[in-house]
Scaffold this active site. Structure first.
Site, mmCIF file in Angstrom:
data_model
loop_
_atom_site.group_PDB
_atom_site.id
_atom_site.type_symbol
_atom_site.label_atom_id
_atom_site.label_comp_id
_atom_site.label_asym_id
_atom_site.label_seq_id
_atom_site.Cartn_x
_atom_site.Cartn_y
_atom_site.Cartn_z
ATOM 1 N N HIS A 71 0.827 -1.216 0.000
ATOM 2 C CA HIS A 71 0.000 0.000 0.000
ATOM 3 C C HIS A 71 0.862 1.267 0.000
ATOM 4 O O HIS A 71 0.416 2.325 -0.433
ATOM 5 C CB HIS A 71 -0.967 -0.016 1.188
ATOM 6 N N GLY A 77 4.908 5.631 -5.042
ATOM 7 C CA GLY A 77 6.214 5.054 -4.735
ATOM 8 C C GLY A 77 6.459 4.851 -3.252
ATOM 9 O O GLY A 77 5.658 5.252 -2.411
#
Ligand code: HEM
Length: 329
Positions: A71, A77
């Site tokens: 997540h 990123g």
């Protein structure tokens, strides 16, 4: 002559810019980035010690950290954005409300700040801690590059994570946007070898409303498993939404192993997206390969986690090294 020099210089600037772009953030990650930077402390050993102590009393931490890495890295990123507290941050987006393990990251951070303030990023702590938990849970040990920095941004509106009903093609396309392959997709979903889901993720899609039909059960689910879920674990009442179903067989639900893939072969995948990897011919061969070869899964799973851990990272002077992982400096 002067204009030739100018043209040459301009070409050099363009070439350098192209190189910088091609290199992306992760060109500047290094193995052992923190060596010699923490007043004599071995940063990776400190992380490992804290993860080990937590794992000894709460082994599901491996599931919490693996899910957290996903997540985290799949939204702008691996940048620590998920860790920020406050209204409208990534943490408050619906798919993140059941993410756990933040306290472990905070504990590691506090210890490292005590030893060497302002040196180790929260995003590196997430990746190192997950790596250590995977090895403690029976996965193969692996090295990770470090040097990530923390982003000064975290927005709930950026959180666009895949749904549990995704088809294999949708899952592969999602990971494709991060530069990962179909093989990586099947490997990464192998993280569902640990942990659990709430019944809410399978009740309407698989047990009581398959294909949008009231009362229909997914015919692609092992009938015995469907029976058990419907009669014991996830009965058709609102109060069962929060009950938990292991994503892998109970005996293996805290072990990083290839049993998850064997279950897919037996139609015992829990989430639709899991089972869909086997139902779709374009990914089934990968499931078969990993189900039939435990060693292959053990050696390749870390490689996929490493790829995920290097998606769109900040390095060098980008972002910041947070003092507290849940707050921007
Ligand atoms: C298409 C991709 C994926 C989908 C749709 C998906 C969906 C889900 C859902 C719905 C849950 C249950 C959450 C809950 O009820 O609390 C879950 C749990 C979990 N997911 Fe995924 N997931 C995906 C990929 C991944 C990846 C790539 C990883 C890690 C590399 C991962 C690791 C986990 C773990 C470890 C759990 C168990 C968490 C716990 O026990 O607390 N998942 N996932």
């Amino acid at each position: 002559m002067a204009s030739a020099v100018r043209t040459g210089a301009a070409a050099l600037v363009v070439a350098l810019a192209v190189l910088a772009l091609a290199g992306g953030g992760h060109a500047q990650l290094h193995y052992g980035f923190y060596k010699g930077k923490c007043n004599g402390s071995d940063v990776e050993a400190v992380v490992q010690g804290i993860v080990k102590a937590r794992f000894a009393r709460e082994s599901p931490i491996v599931a919490y950290l693996l899910r957290m890495q996903f997540h985290e890295c799949a939204v702008n990123g691996c940048d620590g954005g998920l860790l920020i507290d406050g209204p409208g941050t990534e943490k408050t987006a619906p798919p993140n409300l059941s993410v756990k393990g933040y306290d472990l990251i905070a504990a590691v951070k506090a210890e490292l700040e005590r030893r060497c303030p302002g040196v180790v990023s929260c995003s590196d702590i997430q990746i190192l801690a997950t790596r250590d938990a995977v090895a403690l849970a029976g996965g193969q040990a692996y090295s990770v590059r470090t040097g990530r920095r923390d982003r000064r941004q975290s927005r709930a509106s950026d959180v666009k994570l895949p749904a549990p009903e995704y088809t294999a093609a949708q899952a592969v396309a999602f990971y494709g946007t991060m530069g990962l392959s179909a093989f990586d997709t099947v490997l990464l979903l192998g993280a569902h070898t640990v942990g659990a889901t709430h019944c809410s993720a399978i009740k309407s899609s698989r047990l009581y409303g398959y294909g949008g039909k009231v009362g229909a059960t997914d015919p692609g689910m092992d009938p015995y498993y469907a029976f058990v879920y419907k009669n014991w674990v996830c009965p058709n009442t609102a109060s069962s939404d929060g009950n938990l179903v292991f994503l892998d067989d109970q005996w293996s639900a805290l072990r990083v192993d290839n049993n998850y893939y064997k279950n897919l072969q037996r139609r015992r995948g829990v989430l639709s997206v899991d089972q869909n990897l086997y139902n779709d011919g374009s990914t089934r061969w990968i499931v078969d390969l990993l189900a039939n070869n435990a060693g292959l899964f053990q050696s390749l799973f870390p490689q996929a986690l490493i790829k995920l851990s290097e998606v769109n990272v900040l390095t060098g002077t980008q972002g910041e090294i947070r003092k507290v992982c849940s707050k921007f400096n």
